[in-house]
Scaffold this active site. Structure first.
Site, mmCIF file in Angstrom:
data_model
loop_
_atom_site.group_PDB
_atom_site.id
_atom_site.type_symbol
_atom_site.label_atom_id
_atom_site.label_comp_id
_atom_site.label_asym_id
_atom_site.label_seq_id
_atom_site.Cartn_x
_atom_site.Cartn_y
_atom_site.Cartn_z
ATOM 1 C CB CYS A 1 -81.639 -27.172 22.232
ATOM 2 S SG CYS A 1 -80.123 -27.680 21.536
ATOM 3 C CB CYS B 1 -81.550 -30.394 21.315
ATOM 4 S SG CYS B 1 -80.363 -29.838 22.578
#
Length: 277
Positions: A37, A40
């Protein structure tokens, strides 16, 4: 991942203890993330750094959704990063997606104010009590760690103007950061400019209104706010737009310096409304 006693990796096996039960002692912020991600990777370091700064006022629990799909399903994590905060065993707040650091700070502050944040709150409360010099000292200490914090900069400006200091407030207001405090800073700027100007003007005038205005500004510098506001209201009773509305704006700026909770602000706001309308 940054290692710390306040940052832990949590799995399906220990989530109940490390998050739910632990949140009955201090709040726990859960970061649902994954290695693949991209967002993230920008949010994670912000959360970890702010957790370290908080010094134990809350815990950060990291949950890898790839390794813990049942937790992601249980807490309805449909997009990552997903951040959920628990307090007293209950989910109390959350957000989805990478956020700017200021937004993350606000989220964490609402959940668990740090000692640093509490120091700012105390300093602002001292302004309400008109403890100007004590508030100034605390705000300067706060700004050593957070030099561009808008609330602290605004508070310092208020404390200095209330004590009759002009040059530093003018400098702060000239370069005030974009924030929710910006509009208030723009209002206060009228007072700072007026006080700076009066320093370079003669202390008298043949024009009665101008003499009254200069006197009101000198009263502000001496901390005699009530007499200053009386003088400004007298001017506005004779000319509602005196000095191209500068006089009214200076009075509004005084209200902001004193704060909405100050009895003088409440009294003279009402009187100003009667004069203008």
């Amino acid at each position: 991942m940054m290692t710390s006693e306040h940052i832990v990796s949590v799995s399906e096996t220990d989530f109940e203890y490390e998050v739910i039960e632990f949140s009955k002692q201090i709040p726990v912020v859960v970061d649902f993330w994954a290695e693949w991600c991209g967002p993230c990777k920008s949010l994670g370091p912000i959360l970890e750094r702010l957790t370290q700064e908080a010094g134990g006022s809350f815990r950060l629990a990291k949950v890898d959704v790839d390794q813990n799909p049942n937790l992601a399903l249980q807490y309805k994590v449909r997009s990552i990063p997903s951040v959920k905060a628990f307090r007293d065993g209950q989910l109390v707040s959350e957000f989805v997606g990478a956020q700017p650091e200021m937004r993350v700070r606000e989220f964490l502050r609402a959940l668990a104010p740090s000692e640093h944040d509490l120091a700012l709150e105390k300093a602002i409360s001292l302004l309400t009590q008109e403890e100007w010099s004590q508030a100034e000292r605390m705000l300067r200490e706060f700004l050593v760690k957070s030099p561009r914090n808008p609330a602290a900069l605004l508070g310092l400006t208020r404390s200095l103007l209330a004590q009759g200091y002009v040059e530093e407030p003018v400098s702060i207001l000239r370069d005030f950061p974009a924030s929710k405090e910006y509009n208030t800073a723009e209002v206060i700027k009228h007072l700072a400019k007026a006080l700076a100007t009066v320093q370079n003007q003669p202390s008298f005038s043949d024009d009665p209104l101008e003499a009254a205005y200069l006197n009101a500004l000198r009263l502000v510098k001496r901390g005699n706010f009530e007499a200053a506001m009386d003088g400004i209201l007298d001017i506005l009773r004779q000319d509602k737009r005196y000095r191209n509305d500068e006089t009214r704006r200076v009075l509004l700026a005084l209200f902001e310096v004193l704060g909405d909770e100050n009895p003088l602000t409440r009294q003279y706001r009402n009187e100003l409304a009667l004069v203008l309308f």
